[in-house]
Design an enzyme around this catalytic site. Structure first.
Site, mmCIF file in Angstrom:
data_model
loop_
_atom_site.group_PDB
_atom_site.id
_atom_site.type_symbol
_atom_site.label_atom_id
_atom_site.label_comp_id
_atom_site.label_asym_id
_atom_site.label_seq_id
_atom_site.Cartn_x
_atom_site.Cartn_y
_atom_site.Cartn_z
ATOM 1 N N GLY A 112 0.795 -1.218 0.000
ATOM 2 C CA GLY A 112 0.000 0.000 0.000
ATOM 3 C C GLY A 112 0.825 1.264 0.000
ATOM 4 N N ALA A 113 2.039 1.189 0.579
ATOM 5 C CA ALA A 113 2.880 2.381 0.692
ATOM 6 C C ALA A 113 4.341 1.959 0.789
ATOM 7 C CB ALA A 113 2.489 3.194 1.926
ATOM 8 N N GLU A 125 5.425 4.401 7.724
ATOM 9 C CA GLU A 125 6.422 4.790 6.704
ATOM 10 C C GLU A 125 7.409 5.802 7.262
ATOM 11 O OE1 GLU A 125 6.584 2.992 4.209
ATOM 12 O OE2 GLU A 125 4.618 2.078 4.361
ATOM 13 N N GLU A 164 8.499 3.403 1.707
ATOM 14 C CA GLU A 164 9.228 4.426 2.467
ATOM 15 C C GLU A 164 10.416 5.043 1.749
ATOM 16 O OE1 GLU A 164 9.084 1.175 3.104
ATOM 17 O OE2 GLU A 164 10.986 0.345 3.765
HETATM 18 ZN ZN LIG Z 1 7.258 -0.993 6.119
#
Ligand SMILES: [Zn+2]
Length: 876
Positions: A289-290, A326, A292
């Site tokens: 989903g995301a 994140e 970093e």
């Molecule tokens: Zn992570």
């Protein structure tokens, strides 16, 4: 990287026991050459999905070598030139590509002697349509069709963008420039240094040099974006969205400021870059989903934006929690990076623990601390199976690294860190974390570096405990062998076994287990169970509670009499302990270690004024039990009658409309109850959902309920309703809402409609990144159909899912099957399409199928028998 919905997650794929005796991998590349700086310039051609690249790499040759090998995948070289520090130019080398190893090797006629060199490469590459390497996401807005470009490199896809030493330990400086259409915005890890108008409609955007970092953290996005910023101390915080959606990122931007302050304080090293963006992208991935990227977090819109027509409070919490996860990576992962994928959990377990801690501290009104039990269960479900693996595991290939992004790495890692923090105390723990970050900043580390720092800072021996929980797999089972009260004190004898769901005769492993014991109303006492046994005295003679506070990573078996005692006092336990006891009772019952009906007795003992999150978990578990009854006509109907009779009064109590001043957990419980009752086909709830769907008044479908109500409609749809939902999906322009509507079409329980959803998924209509979610949606009710369909159309499906995810996406489709024939089909699939050593997703799916077949055979009859005699409200 963020991989699961924190608050309402279901387990995804996993992997099996890794060989722990294998030698550690440091690098898969020859180690005679190391990079220090990449000067990269790219020109994307979005329309043709190709790009041109040029890179000059400063390298140090450490030993005489005739060849230089680096990672490269799907790249074609047009020139390769090596020059020495004084400008000596070497003859053009021979170039050999190895697609399997994902490398390029440049061979020279004479040895290159040790020293500093520059390697200049010109090449072309491909822009994908799934999130791997440089990729395109298409969407439509008021101005028409749009295409935005983004990169996604973890774990090993930077090599699709730059020929590079694409491993976490090869840190370097990256100086990136991109030539892009002048009206578009380009975003990378660092602020823009210069912008040069090339006069032909193109602009060359050069970014400031990155800090010393791993290749998987590099980022570039190009599109018709808008950006909002907020100055927080020395850091410029930003959010970047497609044009027109910036207001929906306001909550994320404000939250980033609060989280940044929290982490600057916690880590005691200020965030080191000049800016930190969070870049929203339309579409989705079946993997994550995301991500970093340092200074430029990437997040799919569904996890960053709040759309006033569909987003809920749970979405808002997820936006915050994922961002907190994140941002924790900016220190844990980006500033200090695991040396190799063996220690991936140092990134992911830590970010999961830190992100949830920040969310609990910064939004106490959400009371998300109670979600720790659900997170632990996510890990334990996998950790109780033979295909589990230690938190720290041997990784030999990039495919194995991909499989490591799982419940054990994220959630067991998080649970073990929480247990150790509790064991030594929050302040000493933080001191240890600070020492670790300080010592390894801009470098790489292994798990023992963290344990040594914490042990050094705290003066407490935690290394052995940490090793027990991270170097061996599985879950301790703490058994209460005896408990006797004398003189106002309870004397306990505890022993340690191992909890498994599938191997009742397994010889238990041995752990040093920090255990907290308490009698109701008295102070808790801590004891370390060592060598399989412990005896401890605790004040008080009331009901006994083990794992009080639920910080321990173990299950507790009380025995029938003591369990009856605690069940009778269930409503007097702290909410977190009610959740923990419910989870243990469910798991122990399903594993055959106590009656499977005990769980239903607790459900019956739960009072309507219990914490809303207890009812969330009850609804969740009843939904799971309902799936075990799939296809069991009358038996399922009897179970559903019980479940509805427990849940519907709760919904009636809360009402369908939010009430002013009600708490966040109540708001979330309402949505969960409607969702679960809808999935139980509760006639009252289905009818009310339909009434609201037909109602012309928009207030009947508020944003807080819209997705859930549509979910109930879709699940119970007939062909006419399905066509109407389809028309709404087709007409919807907002990408995030559109994706939701297409995904809902795959939920129908009508087998003919499920087939239509599968066929629709393979058309161009839903968009390139939604198909994978649609097919997976069908697999919840029709795993055999979805698996067979996906395999029959494998080329078309392959084109619509992340290429690195294929090894576990297909197995995940069949993992809900109750048909023994699926086991052979799954094994055949793995044998044909997945390399030996990377089949753990398939092995875990096979294990799940076997487990569920056994559970239906061995556990459901006892539940049937109990349901036949029990009344929902009757006391024991
Ligand atoms: Zn992570």
């Amino acid at each position: 990287m963020f991989r699961r919905v924190l608050f309402f997650a279901t387990a995804l794929a996993s992997l099996s026991l890794a060989a722990t005796a294998a030698p550690p991998v440091r690098t898969q590349l020859p180690d005679a050459v190391v990079p220090s700086l990449y000067d990269v310039s790219v020109t994307p051609h979005a329309a043709s999905l190709t790009f041109d690249g040029q890179v000059t790499i400063n390298i140090d040759v450490l030993r005489p070598t005739r060849s230089i090998t680096l990672n490269a995948l799907d790249l074609a070289f047009s020139s390769v030139a090596l020059s020495g520090a004084e400008g000596t130019v070497f003859p053009a080398p021979q170039v050999t590509m190895d697609a399997k190893a994902q490398t390029a090797t440049f061979s020279f006629p004479d040895p290159v002697e040790p020293g500093a060199y520059r390697l200049a490469l010109a090449y072309t590459g491909r822009i994908g349509t799934q999130a791997a390497g440089l990729f395109a996401l298409d969407y439509e807005n008021a101005a028409g069709k749009q295409r935005a470009l983004f990169t996604q490199f973890e774990d090993a896809d930077a090599r699709r963008f730059i020929p590079c030493w694409d491993e976490p330990a090869y840190k370097a400086i990256f100086r990136l420039a991109a030539t892009v259409p002048s009206p578009l915005m380009a975003v990378s890890n660092m602020p823009v240094a210069t912008r040069e108008d090339l006069g032909n409609g193109l602009t060359r955007v050069s970014f400031r040099p990155s800090p010393w970092m791993s290749s998987y953290l590099l980022f570039l996005a190009v599109g018709d974006f808008e950006r909002a910023t907020l100055q927080s101390g020395d850091t410029e915080l930003g959010v970047v969205t497609q044009r027109g959606l910036l207001p929906q990122a306001g909550f994320a931007l404000d939250s980033a400021a609060v989280v940044l302050d929290y982490y600057n304080d916690y880590f005691d090293i200020p965030y080191p870059l000049a800016k930190l963006d969070n870049v929203a992208a339309p579409g989705r991935s079946t993997f994550f989903g995301a991500m970093e990227n340092w200074g430029a977090i990437f997040t799919f819109e569904h996890t960053l934006l709040l759309d006033p027509t569909i987003s809920t409070l749970a979405d808002k919490q997820r936006v915050f929690a994922v961002q907190a996860h994140e941002m924790a990576h900016m220190w844990f992962g980006d500033l200090v990076t695991m040396r190799w994928w063996d220690d991936l959990w140092l990134n992911e377990g830590f970010a999961s623990w830190m992100g949830s801690r920040a969310t609990e501290d910064l939004h106490p009104e959400w009371n998300t601390a109670l979600r720790a039990v659900a997170a632990r269960e996510w890990a334990m479900n996998r950790d109780a199976m033979a295909t589990t693996h230690p938190v720290v595991q041997h990784i030999a290939t990039v495919q194995q690294a991909r499989l490591a992004f799982d419940a054990i790495t994220y959630s067991k890692g998080r649970a073990v860190l929480g247990m150790l923090e509790d064991y030594i105390g929050a302040d000493k723990w933080r001191d240890g974390v600070r020492a670790y970050i300080d010592r390894h900043a801009y470098g790489n580390a292994v798990s023992n570096d963290l344990w040594s720092a914490v042990q050094g800072a705290s003066g407490q021996p935690i290394i052995d405990i940490a090793h027990d929980f991270t170097l061996q797999p599985g879950i301790p089972l703490i058994k209460v062998d005896s408990a006797q009260c004398t003189g106002g004190k309870t004397q306990l004898a505890l022993s340690q076994g191992e909890f498994t769901r599938d191997r009742p005769d397994k010889k238990p492993l041995s752990w040093r287990v920090p255990v907290t014991v308490q009698t109701l109303g008295d102070e808790p006492v801590r004891v370390l169970v060592v060598g399989g046994k412990a005896s401890v005295g605790v004040p008080g003679c009331e009901t006994l509670l083990v794992n009080a506070g639920q910080r321990g990573y173990y299950r507790t078996l009380y025995g029938p009499d003591r369990f009856a005692g605690i069940r009778d006092h269930f409503s007097q336990l702290a909410p977190i302990d009610q959740l923990g006891l419910l989870a243990d009772t469910w798991a122990l019952g399903m594993a055959g270690l106590q009656p499977s009906s005990d769980f239903l007795r607790l459900v019956r003992a739960a009072t309507t004024d219990a914490d809303p999150q207890l009812w969330q978990d009850i609804a969740d578990d009843l939904g799971t039990l309902d799936r075990y009854y799939r296809g069991e006509g009358a038996r399922q109907a009897r179970f559903r009658a019980f479940a509805s009779a427990r849940l519907r009064p709760m919904l009636e109590r809360l009402g369908w409309q939010p009430v002013a001043g009600e708490s966040a957990p109540v708001k979330i419980l309402r949505v969960q109850l409607i969702d679960t009752l809808g999935s139980l086909a509760d006639p009252v709830v289905v009818q009310e959902a339909r009434r609201r769907y037909e109602d012309k008044d928009p207030a009947a479908m508020p944003a807080s309920l819209r997705r859930t109500l549509l979910g109930v409609i879709a699940l119970n749809a007939d062909a006419d309703t399905w066509d109407r939902l389809h028309a709404e999906a087709l007409a919807e322009k907002t990408p995030m809402v559109r994706d939701e509507l297409y995904t809902l079409l795959a939920r129908s329980r009508d087998p003919a409609l499920a087939r239509r959803a599968l066929e629709l998924a393979l058309t161009d209509e839903p968009g390139a990144t939604v198909s994978g979610s649609m097919i997976r949606g069908v697999s919840a009710e029709y795993p055999d159909l979805a698996f067979d369909f996906a395999l029959a159309h494998k080329d078309a499906v392959d084109a619509r899912i992340d290429p690195n995810e294929r090894i576990r996406y297909y197995p995940s489709l069949g993992s809900n099957s109750y048909d023994p024939a699926m086991i052979d089909k799954m094994a055949a699939f793995a044998g044909k399409y997945i390399a030996t050593g990377s089949r753990r997703g398939a092995e875990a799916a096979i294990e799940d199928i076997r487990y569920h077949i056994a559970l239906r055979r061995d556990r459901l009859p006892a539940i049937d028998a109990w349901l036949a005699t029990a009344q929902p409200g009757q006391a024991d």
